[in-house]
Write a protein that holds these residues in place. Structure first.
Motif, short mmCIF file in Angstrom:
data_model
loop_
_atom_site.label_atom_id
_atom_site.label_comp_id
_atom_site.label_asym_id
_atom_site.label_seq_id
_atom_site.Cartn_x
_atom_site.Cartn_y
_atom_site.Cartn_z
N LEU A 62 34.24 38.31 40.01
CA LEU A 62 34.01 39.74 39.78
C LEU A 62 34.55 40.18 38.42
CD1 LEU A 62 34.87 41.09 43.34
CD2 LEU A 62 32.59 40.86 42.30
N TRP A 63 35.74 39.68 38.07
CA TRP A 63 36.36 40.00 36.78
C TRP A 63 35.46 39.55 35.64
CZ3 TRP A 63 38.01 37.30 32.50
CH2 TRP A 63 38.97 37.89 31.68
N GLY A 64 34.96 38.32 35.74
CA GLY A 64 34.09 37.79 34.69
C GLY A 64 32.81 38.60 34.54
N ILE B 233 32.02 36.37 25.93
CA ILE B 233 32.50 34.99 25.91
C ILE B 233 33.67 34.79 26.88
CG2 ILE B 233 33.70 33.28 24.45
CD1 ILE B 233 31.87 34.37 22.13
N PHE B 234 34.61 35.71 26.90
CA PHE B 234 35.74 35.57 27.81
C PHE B 234 35.30 35.70 29.27
CE2 PHE B 234 38.22 35.65 24.09
CZ PHE B 234 39.52 35.31 24.39
N GLY B 235 34.38 36.62 29.54
CA GLY B 235 33.87 36.77 30.91
C GLY B 235 33.13 35.53 31.37
N SER C 191 39.80 49.13 22.28
CA SER C 191 40.91 48.22 22.54
C SER C 191 41.37 48.31 23.99
CB SER C 191 42.08 48.50 21.60
OG SER C 191 42.57 49.81 21.78
N ARG C 192 41.25 49.46 24.60
CA ARG C 192 41.77 49.63 25.97
C ARG C 192 41.09 48.72 26.98
NH1 ARG C 192 42.10 56.09 25.66
NH2 ARG C 192 44.07 56.19 24.54
N PHE D 143 41.68 44.33 30.73
CA PHE D 143 41.23 43.08 31.35
C PHE D 143 42.20 41.95 31.05
CE2 PHE D 143 37.28 45.29 32.06
CZ PHE D 143 36.67 44.61 33.11
N GLY D 144 42.72 41.90 29.84
CA GLY D 144 43.66 40.84 29.48
C GLY D 144 44.96 40.91 30.25
#
Length: 119
Positions: A15-17, A41-43, A93-94, A99-100
């Motif tokens: 779900l996060w991705g 890319i990170f997802g 940025s938020r 997510f990070g």
């Protein structure tokens, strides 16, 4: 204190991705910028290494859970600081920070051993 079962962590991973991949379009920064591509890319990366993690929701169980959690922590830290590294902090940025940081916290509270496999 590690209280989050790996089964729940696995569901959250997917779900996060997906959510991270969708953020550029949901929050209006799908402009081809670094902010967009970092999110995508990170997802996608999180989904890919979740598919090969040795936990209940892994498809090909190759990566041990502690390694997966280390990847979550490292990627989460990099995602948190990515707006400043890649120069898009003035654009957004938020979202990347949220997510990070979520990823880092999840890596710290997730149990390191999946439930035993049932035959």
């Amino acid at each position: 204190m590690r209280f989050l079962p790996t089964r729940i962590h696995g569901a959250v991973d997917y779900l996060w991705g997906l959510a991270l991949i969708a953020t550029p379009w949901l929050f209006g920064f799908a402009t081809g910028s670094a902010a967009q591509w970092i999110a995508v890319i990170f997802g996608a990366g999180a989904i890919l290494y979740s598919l090969i993690t040795d936990y209940e929701l892994g498809v090909v169980r190759l990566v041990p859970v502690p390694v997966h959690l280390a990847l979550d922590a490292g990627a989460g830290l990099l995602l948190t600081i990515s707006p400043w590294i890649f120069g898009f902090a003035d654009e957004t940025s938020r979202i990347h920070m949220s997510f990070g940081l979520f990823s880092v916290v999840a890596s710290l509270v997730t149990q390191t051993k999946p439930a035993p496999r049932q035959l």
